[in-house]
Design a protein around this motif. Structure first.
Motif, PDB file in Angstrom:
ATOM      1  N   PHE A 214       1.175  16.975   2.882  1.00 14.29           N
ATOM      2  CA  PHE A 214       1.705  17.712   4.017  1.00 14.29           C
ATOM      3  C   PHE A 214       2.982  17.064   4.541  1.00 14.29           C
ATOM      4  CE2 PHE A 214      -2.355  20.039   5.641  1.00 14.29           C
ATOM      5  CZ  PHE A 214      -2.344  20.781   4.487  1.00 14.29           C
ATOM      6  N   TRP A 215       2.977  15.746   4.696  1.00 11.84           N
ATOM      7  CA  TRP A 215       4.184  15.053   5.143  1.00 11.84           C
ATOM      8  C   TRP A 215       5.334  15.257   4.159  1.00 11.84           C
ATOM      9  CZ3 TRP A 215       1.287  10.069   7.000  1.00 11.84           C
ATOM     10  CH2 TRP A 215       1.094  10.143   8.393  1.00 11.84           C
ATOM     11  N   CYS A 216       5.011  15.217   2.883  1.00 12.38           N
ATOM     12  CA  CYS A 216       6.039  15.416   1.854  1.00 12.38           C
ATOM     13  C   CYS A 216       6.640  16.816   1.948  1.00 12.38           C
ATOM     14  CB  CYS A 216       5.428  15.182   0.472  1.00 12.38           C
ATOM     15  SG  CYS A 216       6.586  15.382  -0.903  1.00 12.38           S
ATOM     16  N   MET A 217       5.782  17.823   2.032  1.00  9.84           N
ATOM     17  CA  MET A 217       6.261  19.208   2.075  1.00  9.84           C
ATOM     18  C   MET A 217       7.061  19.492   3.336  1.00  9.84           C
ATOM     19  SD  MET A 217       5.488  22.512   3.374  1.00  9.84           S
ATOM     20  CE  MET A 217       3.757  22.537   3.804  1.00  9.84           C
ATOM     21  N   TRP A 218       6.561  19.082   4.495  1.00  8.32           N
ATOM     22  CA  TRP A 218       7.280  19.332   5.742  1.00  8.32           C
ATOM     23  C   TRP A 218       8.578  18.531   5.802  1.00  8.32           C
ATOM     24  CZ3 TRP A 218       2.218  21.123   7.123  1.00  8.32           C
ATOM     25  CH2 TRP A 218       2.218  22.248   7.952  1.00  8.32           C
ATOM     26  N   GLY A 219       8.592  17.346   5.217  1.00 10.74           N
ATOM     27  CA  GLY A 219       9.818  16.565   5.199  1.00 10.74           C
ATOM     28  C   GLY A 219      10.923  17.261   4.432  1.00 10.74           C
ATOM     29  N   TYR A 220      10.607  17.777   3.263  1.00  8.15           N
ATOM     30  CA  TYR A 220      11.618  18.484   2.473  1.00  8.15           C
ATOM     31  C   TYR A 220      11.998  19.821   3.098  1.00  8.15           C
ATOM     32  CZ  TYR A 220      11.499  15.164  -1.390  1.00  8.15           C
ATOM     33  OH  TYR A 220      11.628  14.029  -2.158  1.00  8.15           O
TER      34      TYR A 220
ATOM     35  N   SER B 187       0.818  -1.211   0.000  1.00  6.23           N
ATOM     36  CA  SER B 187       0.000   0.000   0.000  1.00  6.23           C
ATOM     37  C   SER B 187       0.854   1.263   0.000  1.00  6.23           C
ATOM     38  CB  SER B 187      -0.927   0.005   1.222  1.00  6.23           C
ATOM     39  OG  SER B 187      -1.795  -1.101   1.210  1.00  6.23           O
ATOM     40  N   TYR B 188       2.080   1.155   0.487  1.00 13.61           N
ATOM     41  CA  TYR B 188       2.926   2.338   0.643  1.00 13.61           C
ATOM     42  C   TYR B 188       3.981   2.466  -0.454  1.00 13.61           C
ATOM     43  CZ  TYR B 188       0.821   1.969   5.268  1.00 13.61           C
ATOM     44  OH  TYR B 188      -0.075   1.868   6.309  1.00 13.61           O
ATOM     45  N   THR B 189       4.106   1.461  -1.311  1.00 11.20           N
ATOM     46  CA  THR B 189       5.139   1.528  -2.352  1.00 11.20           C
ATOM     47  C   THR B 189       4.909   2.687  -3.312  1.00 11.20           C
ATOM     48  OG1 THR B 189       3.866  -0.083  -3.653  1.00 11.20           O
ATOM     49  CG2 THR B 189       5.607  -0.946  -2.226  1.00 11.20           C
ATOM     50  N   GLN B 190       3.644   3.084  -3.519  1.00 12.70           N
ATOM     51  CA  GLN B 190       3.358   4.194  -4.434  1.00 12.70           C
ATOM     52  C   GLN B 190       3.925   5.513  -3.936  1.00 12.70           C
ATOM     53  OE1 GLN B 190      -0.910   5.150  -4.483  1.00 12.70           O
ATOM     54  NE2 GLN B 190      -1.161   3.899  -2.636  1.00 12.70           N
ATOM     55  N   TYR B 191       4.174   5.624  -2.629  1.00 15.82           N
ATOM     56  CA  TYR B 191       4.712   6.856  -2.074  1.00 15.82           C
ATOM     57  C   TYR B 191       6.236   6.872  -2.032  1.00 15.82           C
ATOM     58  CZ  TYR B 191      -0.136   7.189  -0.581  1.00 15.82           C
ATOM     59  OH  TYR B 191      -1.508   7.222  -0.566  1.00 15.82           O
TER      60      TYR B 191
ATOM     61  N   ILE C 247       4.485  18.423  -6.741  1.00 14.76           N
ATOM     62  CA  ILE C 247       4.381  17.057  -6.231  1.00 14.76           C
ATOM     63  C   ILE C 247       2.977  16.499  -6.400  1.00 14.76           C
ATOM     64  CG2 ILE C 247       6.169  17.527  -4.515  1.00 14.76           C
ATOM     65  CD1 ILE C 247       3.955  17.617  -2.390  1.00 14.76           C
ATOM     66  N   ASP C 248       2.090  17.258  -7.052  1.00 16.89           N
ATOM     67  CA  ASP C 248       0.680  16.876  -7.091  1.00 16.89           C
ATOM     68  C   ASP C 248       0.476  15.499  -7.718  1.00 16.89           C
ATOM     69  OD1 ASP C 248      -2.181  17.608  -6.758  1.00 16.89           O
ATOM     70  OD2 ASP C 248      -2.172  17.425  -8.944  1.00 16.89           O
ATOM     71  N   ALA C 249       1.207  15.187  -8.783  1.00 14.04           N
ATOM     72  CA  ALA C 249       1.030  13.906  -9.461  1.00 14.04           C
ATOM     73  C   ALA C 249       1.645  12.747  -8.693  1.00 14.04           C
ATOM     74  CB  ALA C 249       1.629  13.970 -10.869  1.00 14.04           C
ATOM     75  N   ASN C 250       2.665  13.034  -7.856  1.00 16.62           N
ATOM     76  CA  ASN C 250       3.378  11.950  -7.189  1.00 16.62           C
ATOM     77  C   ASN C 250       4.005  12.420  -5.879  1.00 16.62           C
ATOM     78  OD1 ASN C 250       4.550   9.422  -6.759  1.00 16.62           O
ATOM     79  ND2 ASN C 250       6.392   9.956  -7.917  1.00 16.62           N
ATOM     80  N   PRO C 251       3.207  12.691  -4.847  1.00 19.08           N
ATOM     81  CA  PRO C 251       3.795  13.031  -3.533  1.00 19.08           C
ATOM     82  C   PRO C 251       4.496  11.809  -2.960  1.00 19.08           C
ATOM     83  CG  PRO C 251       1.425  12.727  -3.338  1.00 19.08           C
ATOM     84  CD  PRO C 251       1.729  12.671  -4.805  1.00 19.08           C
ATOM     85  N   ASP C 252       5.617  12.038  -2.299  1.00 19.57           N
ATOM     86  CA  ASP C 252       6.399  10.909  -1.800  1.00 19.57           C
ATOM     87  C   ASP C 252       6.663  11.034  -0.308  1.00 19.57           C
ATOM     88  OD1 ASP C 252       9.568  11.733  -1.315  1.00 19.57           O
ATOM     89  OD2 ASP C 252       8.553  13.040  -2.745  1.00 19.57           O
TER      90      ASP C 252
END
Length: 243
Positions: free
Chosen positions: A165-171, A52-56, A83-88
């Motif tokens: 949100f997690w993606c943005m704050w992580g970077y 379930s998480y591999t897409q991220y 990151i809209d098409a592929n948030p990681d």
């Protein structure tokens, strides 16, 4: 009875595709929009399924580097649109883990250099407490703050995405990795200048992207709070690890 078929019938799909500003309205079956093909399939298999998480984590080195560079420039455009098409979540985990080890290692190195500079005869030893504090602070901040904003915006009726949100704050934490090395400079005034500049850059990146993501003057307090939280994290790094 003969059945007549119109070969050039202009059939329309329903409901219309509302993928942002692109693709509004109806689309013929003969000419499907490109955005339809680009939409990722729903691979969710449950909370406890790794698949379930591999897409991220479906990002390569070029994508990660591009997003890292974007996080260094708060005025470089809307990060959410990039990151809209592929948030990681790769950046979140990798950057947070790197920052934890950097703070623990350089924090101990800073105390070692300070002890050598003062010329004290006390023996120096590695303080594992730096690792514990860094892990709790960085992981806690990177996970809890975006999670809190997600629930808050959902409560306020604004559309929010926890993964984005997690993606943005992580970077947004990546700049603290570079600034940590500069904080080894044995000039206290210069150290404070470095961490304040890093904190303002990181805070501006978070605040400006939140501003572009949410709408309404009633949520301006949330944007200011996000800015101040990033500054508070920067001050905490300086005070705890490079005092």
């Amino acid at each position: 009875m003969n059945l007549l078929v119109a070969s050039d019938a202009n059939m329309q799909t329903f409901p219309p595709n509302h993928a942002g500003d692109r693709g509004r309205g109806y689309h013929t079956l003969d000419n499907p929009p490109e955005t339809f093909e680009e939409q990722p399939a729903n691979n969710w298999r449950g909370v406890f399924s790794i698949s379930s998480y591999t897409q991220y984590f479906n990002v390569d080195t070029d994508v990660v580097i591009f997003r890292l560079i974007s996080s260094f420039n708060p005025y470089g455009g809307d990060f959410f649109s990039k990151i809209d098409a592929n948030p990681d979540l790769y950046g979140l985990i990798w950057i947070s883990t790197t920052l934890v080890f950097v703070l623990a290692a350089l924090g101990n190195l800073a105390t070692y250099l300070m002890q050598k500079h003062t010329g004290t005869s006390t023996s120096w030893s590695f303080d594992v407490g730096y690792m514990n504090v860094a892990a709790c602070a960085v992981y806690g901040y990177a996970i809890v703050v975006p999670l809190a904003y997600y629930f808050f915006l959902q409560y306020m009726g604004s559309n929010a995405s926890l993964i984005r949100f997690w993606c943005m704050w992580g970077y947004s934490l990546s700049i603290f990795i570079i600034s940590s090395f500069l904080l080894l400079i044995p000039v206290e005034a210069l150290r404070w200048l470095i961490i304040i500049l890093a904190g303002v850059a990181s805070a501006s990146f978070v605040a400006l992207n939140l501003k572009s993501y949410i709408e309404g003057n009633e949520l301006s307090v949330a944007i200011v709070a996000a800015f101040l939280l990033q500054i508070a994290l920067a001050v905490f790094i300086k005070v705890w690890f490079f005092a």
